[in-house]
Design a protein around this motif. Structure first.
Motif, PDB file in Angstrom:
ATOM      1  N   TRP A 203       0.806  -1.219   0.000  1.00 42.83           N
ATOM      2  CA  TRP A 203       0.000   0.000   0.000  1.00 42.83           C
ATOM      3  C   TRP A 203       0.844   1.276   0.000  1.00 42.83           C
ATOM      4  N   PRO A 204       1.833   1.396   0.915  1.00 42.94           N
ATOM      5  CA  PRO A 204       2.632   2.633   0.879  1.00 42.94           C
ATOM      6  C   PRO A 204       3.298   2.857  -0.479  1.00 42.94           C
ATOM      7  N   ILE A 205       3.668   1.757  -1.143  1.00 44.94           N
ATOM      8  CA  ILE A 205       4.348   1.942  -2.432  1.00 44.94           C
ATOM      9  C   ILE A 205       3.366   2.390  -3.512  1.00 44.94           C
ATOM     10  N   VAL A 206       2.180   1.769  -3.540  1.00 44.17           N
ATOM     11  CA  VAL A 206       1.275   2.066  -4.653  1.00 44.17           C
ATOM     12  C   VAL A 206       0.344   3.245  -4.354  1.00 44.17           C
ATOM     13  N   LYS A 207       0.369   3.765  -3.131  1.00 47.23           N
ATOM     14  CA  LYS A 207      -0.580   4.822  -2.770  1.00 47.23           C
ATOM     15  C   LYS A 207      -0.584   5.982  -3.762  1.00 47.23           C
ATOM     16  N   PRO A 208       0.580   6.534  -4.109  1.00 48.92           N
ATOM     17  CA  PRO A 208       0.539   7.659  -5.061  1.00 48.92           C
ATOM     18  C   PRO A 208      -0.124   7.269  -6.383  1.00 48.92           C
ATOM     19  N   ALA A 209       0.159   6.044  -6.841  1.00 52.55           N
ATOM     20  CA  ALA A 209      -0.427   5.606  -8.105  1.00 52.55           C
ATOM     21  C   ALA A 209      -1.945   5.485  -7.971  1.00 52.55           C
ATOM     22  N   VAL A 210      -2.399   4.986  -6.835  1.00 54.16           N
ATOM     23  CA  VAL A 210      -3.844   4.861  -6.612  1.00 54.16           C
ATOM     24  C   VAL A 210      -4.484   6.243  -6.609  1.00 54.16           C
ATOM     25  N   PHE A 211      -3.818   7.169  -5.954  1.00 49.96           N
ATOM     26  CA  PHE A 211      -4.328   8.535  -5.902  1.00 49.96           C
ATOM     27  C   PHE A 211      -4.403   9.122  -7.317  1.00 49.96           C
ATOM     28  N   ALA A 212      -3.333   8.966  -8.075  1.00 49.62           N
ATOM     29  CA  ALA A 212      -3.306   9.509  -9.434  1.00 49.62           C
ATOM     30  C   ALA A 212      -4.382   8.857 -10.296  1.00 49.62           C
ATOM     31  N   THR A 213      -4.562   7.553 -10.129  1.00 49.07           N
ATOM     32  CA  THR A 213      -5.559   6.840 -10.919  1.00 49.07           C
ATOM     33  C   THR A 213      -6.959   7.349 -10.634  1.00 49.07           C
ATOM     34  N   SER A 214      -7.266   7.524  -9.348  1.00 52.34           N
ATOM     35  CA  SER A 214      -8.625   7.955  -9.036  1.00 52.34           C
ATOM     36  C   SER A 214      -8.862   9.371  -9.548  1.00 52.34           C
ATOM     37  N   LEU A 215      -7.796  10.178  -9.511  1.00 47.54           N
ATOM     38  CA  LEU A 215      -7.928  11.543 -10.028  1.00 47.54           C
ATOM     39  C   LEU A 215      -8.241  11.526 -11.522  1.00 47.54           C
ATOM     40  N   PHE A 216      -7.523  10.669 -12.227  1.00 47.52           N
ATOM     41  CA  PHE A 216      -7.748  10.549 -13.665  1.00 47.52           C
ATOM     42  C   PHE A 216      -9.152  10.015 -13.946  1.00 47.52           C
ATOM     43  N   ALA A 217      -9.543   8.993 -13.195  1.00 48.37           N
ATOM     44  CA  ALA A 217     -10.880   8.430 -13.358  1.00 48.37           C
ATOM     45  C   ALA A 217     -11.938   9.510 -13.118  1.00 48.37           C
ATOM     46  N   PHE A 218     -11.673  10.363 -12.136  1.00 49.82           N
ATOM     47  CA  PHE A 218     -12.618  11.434 -11.845  1.00 49.82           C
ATOM     48  C   PHE A 218     -12.770  12.378 -13.032  1.00 49.82           C
ATOM     49  N   THR A 219     -11.631  12.787 -13.632  1.00 54.76           N
ATOM     50  CA  THR A 219     -11.734  13.720 -14.760  1.00 54.76           C
ATOM     51  C   THR A 219     -12.489  13.086 -15.917  1.00 54.76           C
ATOM     52  N   LEU A 220     -12.275  11.783 -16.129  1.00 47.96           N
ATOM     53  CA  LEU A 220     -12.989  11.101 -17.210  1.00 47.96           C
ATOM     54  C   LEU A 220     -14.496  11.126 -16.947  1.00 47.96           C
ATOM     55  N   SER A 221     -14.850  10.790 -15.743  1.00 51.57           N
ATOM     56  CA  SER A 221     -16.272  10.746 -15.395  1.00 51.57           C
ATOM     57  C   SER A 221     -16.887  12.146 -15.477  1.00 51.57           C
ATOM     58  N   PHE A 222     -16.145  13.127 -15.024  1.00 49.80           N
ATOM     59  CA  PHE A 222     -16.684  14.487 -14.954  1.00 49.80           C
ATOM     60  C   PHE A 222     -17.053  15.005 -16.337  1.00 49.80           C
ATOM     61  N   ASP A 223     -16.314  14.600 -17.369  1.00 48.34           N
ATOM     62  CA  ASP A 223     -16.596  15.118 -18.715  1.00 48.34           C
ATOM     63  C   ASP A 223     -17.352  14.102 -19.565  1.00 48.34           C
ATOM     64  N   GLU A 224     -17.786  12.983 -19.003  1.00 46.62           N
ATOM     65  CA  GLU A 224     -18.475  11.963 -19.800  1.00 46.62           C
ATOM     66  C   GLU A 224     -19.818  12.513 -20.243  1.00 46.62           C
ATOM     67  N   PHE A 225     -20.087  12.390 -21.549  1.00 49.08           N
ATOM     68  CA  PHE A 225     -21.356  12.926 -22.029  1.00 49.08           C
ATOM     69  C   PHE A 225     -22.246  11.894 -22.711  1.00 49.08           C
ATOM     70  N   ILE A 226     -21.726  11.239 -23.763  1.00 42.22           N
ATOM     71  CA  ILE A 226     -22.627  10.513 -24.652  1.00 42.22           C
ATOM     72  C   ILE A 226     -23.258   9.299 -23.964  1.00 42.22           C
ATOM     73  N   ARG A 227     -22.466   8.560 -23.169  1.00 46.74           N
ATOM     74  CA  ARG A 227     -23.056   7.415 -22.461  1.00 46.74           C
ATOM     75  C   ARG A 227     -24.092   7.894 -21.454  1.00 46.74           C
ATOM     76  N   THR A 228     -23.742   8.997 -20.797  1.00 48.61           N
ATOM     77  CA  THR A 228     -24.664   9.541 -19.805  1.00 48.61           C
ATOM     78  C   THR A 228     -25.972   9.973 -20.459  1.00 48.61           C
ATOM     79  N   LEU A 229     -25.856  10.546 -21.659  1.00 44.54           N
ATOM     80  CA  LEU A 229     -27.062  11.012 -22.342  1.00 44.54           C
ATOM     81  C   LEU A 229     -28.048   9.860 -22.545  1.00 44.54           C
ATOM     82  N   PHE A 230     -27.520   8.679 -22.813  1.00 41.96           N
ATOM     83  CA  PHE A 230     -28.382   7.527 -23.047  1.00 41.96           C
ATOM     84  C   PHE A 230     -29.087   7.069 -21.778  1.00 41.96           C
ATOM     85  N   VAL A 231     -28.425   7.168 -20.647  1.00 43.83           N
ATOM     86  CA  VAL A 231     -28.987   6.562 -19.445  1.00 43.83           C
ATOM     87  C   VAL A 231     -29.456   7.600 -18.432  1.00 43.83           C
ATOM     88  N   THR A 232     -29.372   8.875 -18.796  1.00 49.06           N
ATOM     89  CA  THR A 232     -29.693   9.897 -17.810  1.00 49.06           C
ATOM     90  C   THR A 232     -31.185   9.926 -17.500  1.00 49.06           C
TER      91      THR A 232
END
Lengths: 280, 296, 360
Positions: A203-232
């Protein structure tokens, strides 16, 4: 910075990168001019949106009349934007957390040799290979046939998790395999149980990577449009709200709304970026 | 990239945890929300849909309609062309940009990267829409050109043509090309280039024989991204494309969101998936592409 | 449809169903406060009327993104649609036939719609009835025509009084049709002299498709929703387009010199009705909302904000002569030729023809 190293999963900016020599000096100059033009084009629409947010006329076009800030006032008193922003933040952080967690477990599993790996990999990468419209359509069909009512938690959240999961896995998994396992082995040698190996070593070794990954996942989700349009459902996320505002209402406050979201994302990303680069 | 053969390392102690248990949550989720919807859609594509609902009788009517009506073929060809041209344009425009980024000194590199990234932090719906007041009849470009006397009448072709669709697509997807190329340029060992130069290779052949092959993985993953994104474009053709602003993605979306012909929409979506698989397998048959894919 | 439902149940028993229902559970917990799902055009529930409407209903009105009458029928008859929607407000002359044929609606309980007594006798007579029970209550009416900018297209140009203004080469490049198969094919058919577009033959449809394609270069772009359309006119990107009454009002409020035509081939008219689909679990709330949408408060606001025609007698009687002239509330008395929205026999062929036009 998470976004820079997503697609290959390698660290990009932290490593020192010696410069590559460009053979021709005048090519160098040409390249600079080229990039300047490109940057201008990249920023032109943003500048225009910012400019039009002060337009006096009720239509989002030129000429724009005397500058006014009344649209900002209208956006500030209009709680649909705030509500959408809240939803997008919530969906973004939830889907990022869940997807990163699942990706972490998958990544740990992928350190083993199992016959399942190629099938699992195919399954993980499938959502990535579906173009947005198809990805939205299959979920639309799925939830529709099951009779699941469209909503933020019922359909939008699962859609976002399934969309960001492959990216999270591709970002995280190389980091889990990549680190020097000697320490881990030493810990096992000294009698540490798996739980302890994870909490105290991995965990201590991968923590920064986990943090970076979730941040990236967040940006992807935040700008997701077309899939959301279908299920909104009725509760719109920010990109869907933008779409509805552009197409259905043609609301004159759209540019002001966009500028506010723009500033928020830039500020948030800058903070995240600074935090991230401080760590390294 | 042919990896140098290294002797197999000492296998070490098994990583902790039961792989099956660790995989379980992810696999169950992906089977249910990832794979099941795709299978269901393929099944549905053989059903019968009309405005009065969808009934599960197995038949090929939807596919027969796609094959018989020339409009769907034309649309498919048109869409593939748009996706390929967009991918190529992104490659040609993005490669020099990636090169520029990777050749910045370390201290300023971060600033350059941020400068390229900032426009992509804004919803692409807005970024696409913003071209309307720029390119319109009374838009920024036309009014500026008229004011400085270059033209007398506004240029109509700036907006609502296929060119506008390309512009919009390249604009929103260029980063997806630039980034992977940038990353593979980062990984490029400058010594290889010096070595080639020392051995007398001219810059053009260094580019062609050394740099391009070594950055092929980045080019490929970037192209794949842009291709998949632009083949199902929805917002850009609708907002900027004018009367011909229709692509396969918009028709698929229309079947579900407008005409609610689910079975036919499922058949169109399935066809698109098949076409993508076909294009990707064709690409994988090109030897250098195949090598780069395998080494990735 | 029966066999389908069985299939669905079997499917629900599968593991996927379990996941989906376990996800639906927390949603049920979160959605404690009352709400109904409505399907109606956004222009019929403007923000300023949302508060009063929700207060009168006693529940939040979740108005799902609205597309078109065709879409509404399709949504109501789609797989898994039962119970998804509680109240619909849609073109009754257009959707009555398919919805009644599919037996998709519930009879309304007029004792829960006391404002029914406030409708004018004419509009009461227009309600959709079957076996002595009311299924749809009229709540507004309107017409669609060509909106044009008088700065560029002179009012005295004869072509303005026909759908032909959409196709006139003198205004080429400055015209915006609507991206809607039904409306565009109907008005083109009317313009080309087809008396009954709804029942025309496939070869007629092909002819219309060919005509539209031959005029394609005249069209600047297609619009699909309110905001796009208004923006096209106000930015002067186009000079004429098929448009709605509230668009005309919105443009006039922006100071645009815009008016509408009275096409000699027939103005397209429709009346909207309120109805409750079968399977709705919230019929009391839906009735309360329906009651509000024919109230005096709603009707007068709707007329003021959108220029739409209404069905509440007190509001109708309160219009000034100036308003009647400006909006055209008297078109039926004036003898303007009208063509009511009618469900076409071969809708699929219409949609295909329109798609072929777009791809051409």
């Amino acid at each position: 910075m998470s976004v820079t190293d997503t697609h290959s999963g390698r660290q990009a900016m932290s490593e020192a990168s010696p410069r590559i020599r460009v053979p021709y000096a005048n090519l160098k100059r040409l390249l600079t001019v080229y990039v300047a033009v490109l940057l201008f084009v990249l920023y032109l629409p943003l500048g225009v949106v910012a400019l039009l947010s002060f337009s006096e006329t009720g239509s989002i076009s030129f000429p724009m009349g005397e500058p006014t800030v009344r649209w900002y006032g209208e956006v500030a008193t209009n709680n649909t934007l705030l509500a959408s922003l809240g939803r997008s933040l919530l969906i973004g952080s939830l889907s990022a957390t869940i997807a990163t967690l699942i990706a972490l477990l998958l990544g740990l599993a992928f350190r083993h040799d199992t016959k399942l790996k190629p099938y699992a990999l195919g399954l993980i990468l499938l959502p990535l290979l579906l173009p947005g419209v198809v990805g939205g359509a299959v979920l639309f069909v799925f939830f529709g046939l099951l009779g699941v009512k469209n909503g933020l938690w019922t359909t939008v959240l699962p859609a976002h998790i399934v969309y960001v999961l492959p990216f999270a896995f591709l970002t995280l998994s190389p980091r889990l395999k990549g680190f020097n396992r000697t320490i881990e082995e030493a810990a096992v040698d000294l009698g540490a149980r798996p739980a302890m190996v994870f909490t105290r070593v991995v965990w201590p070794i991968v923590k920064p990577a986990v943090f970076a990954t979730s941040l990236f996942a967040f940006t992807l989700s935040f700008d997701e449009f077309i899939r959301t349009l279908f299920v909104t459902g009725f509760d719109r996320t920010v990109p869907v709200l933008f779409w509805v505002t552009v197409t259905e209402q043609g609301a004159p406050y759209l540019p002001a709304m966009a500028v506010i979201i723009m500033l928020i994302s830039i500020a948030a990303s800058a903070v995240a970026f600074l935090l991230d680069s401080k760590k390294k | 990239m042919p990896a140098p053969r290294t002797p197999k390392p000492f296998p070490g102690i098994r990583p902790f945890g039961n792989p099956l248990l660790l995989m379980a949550p992810g696999l169950v989720f992906l089977l249910c929300i990832g794979l099941a919807p795709v299978i269901l859609t393929v099944v549905l594509s053989f059903w019968r849909s009309s405005i009065f609902g969808t009934t599960p009788d197995f038949q090929f009517g939807n596919y027969a309609r796609i094959l018989a009506e020339p409009v769907y073929w034309q649309l498919l060809v048109h869409t593939l062309r748009v996706a390929l041209v967009t991918t190529l344009a992104c490659l040609v425009i993005g490669y020099p940009l990636a090169w520029f980024l990777s050749t910045r000194p370390n201290r300023t590199k971060v600033i350059w990267l941020i400068a390229i990234f900032v426009p992509f932090w804004i919803s692409y719906v807005v970024r696409t829409f913003a071209w309307l007041p720029i390119l319109g009849v009374n838009g920024l470009i036309n009014s500026t050109l008229i004011r400085i006397g270059v033209i007398d009448a506004p240029l109509d072709w700036l907006l609502y043509t296929s060119g506008t669709t390309y512009l919009g697509l390249v604009y929103v997807y260029i980063l997806f090309m630039t980034l992977p190329i940038y990353l593979s340029l980062q990984r490029l060992d400058p010594l290889v280039i010096s070595a080639a130069a020392d051995l007398g290779a001219r810059p053009s052949s260094i580019l062609r024989r050394v740099i391009l092959p070594l950055t092929l993985p980045g080019v490929l993953s970037g192209s794949l991204m842009v291709f998949l994104l632009s083949i199902s474009a929805y917002v850009t053709p609708r907002l900027l494309g004018g009367p011909s602003g229709v692509m396969f993605g918009t028709i698929v979306a229309d079947q579900f969101l407008t005409s609610n012909n689910w079975a036919f929409g499922a058949a169109l979506a399935t066809s698109l998936m098949l076409v993508i698989i076909l294009v990707l397998s064709l690409m994988a048959m090109i030897p250098p592409v195949r090598r780069a894919m395998l080494s990735n | 449809m029966k066999s389908f439902n069985l299939d669905r149940r079997q499917f629900l028993a599968g593991s996927a169903g379990l996941v989906a229902t376990s996800m639906a559970a927390p949603a049920g917990v979160l959605a404690q406060s009352q709400s109904i799902s409505a399907l109606m055009p956004g222009v019929l529930l403007p923000e300023s009327l949302r508060g009063p409407a929700e207060a009168a209903t006693g529940a939040a009105i979740e108005n799902l993104p609205y597309v078109s009458p065709t879409d509404t029928v399709a949504k109501l008859l789609a797989p898994g649609a039962q119970g998804r929607y509680d109240l619909i407000n849609n073109m009754m002359n257009f959707v009555t036939e398919p919805l009644m044929a599919a037996d998709a609606l519930q009879p309304l309980d007029l004792s829960k719609v006391p404002n029914w007594d406030q409708l004018s006798p004419y509009w009461q007579s227009q309600a959709v009835m079957k076996d002595g029970e009311v299924y749809m209550i009229p709540c507004m009416w309107a017409y669609d025509s060509v909106l044009y900018n008088k700065d560029f297209i002179p009012e005295d140009d004869e072509v303005t009084q026909s759908w032909g203004v959409m196709f006139d080469d003198r205004y080429a490049g400055r015209i915006a049709p609507r991206d809607d198969a039904y409306q565009m094919i109907t008005l083109t058919a009317l313009h080309l002299g087809v008396e009954e577009p709804a029942t025309m033959s496939r070869s007629d449809i092909k002819e219309i498709q060919a005509f539209l394609i031959s005029k394609k270069a005249n069209f600047r772009t297609l619009w699909s929703s309110f905001g796009e359309a208004v923006n096209l006119m106000s930015s002067q990107e186009v000079w004429a387009m098929v448009g709605w009454m509230p668009m005309r009002l919105a443009l006039q409020k922006q100071g645009m010199n815009v008016t509408n035509n009275w096409p000699s081939e027939g103005l397209m008219t429709f009346q909207n009705g309120l109805f409750i689909p079968k399977g709705s679990q919230k019929t009391d709330l839906a009735h309360a909302a329906a009651n509000f949408f024919i109230s005096q408060e709603y009707a007068s606001e709707l007329a003021k904000l959108m220029d739409y025609g209404v069905t509440n007698e007190a509001v109708i009687n309160g219009f000034s002569q100036e308003t009647i002239d400006r909006v055209g509330y008297d078109i039926f008395d004036r003898g303007v030729k009208t063509y009511p929205y009618t469900w076409p026999a071969e809708m699929d062929a219409w949609i295909e023809a329109w798609n072929s036009f777009k791809v051409a």
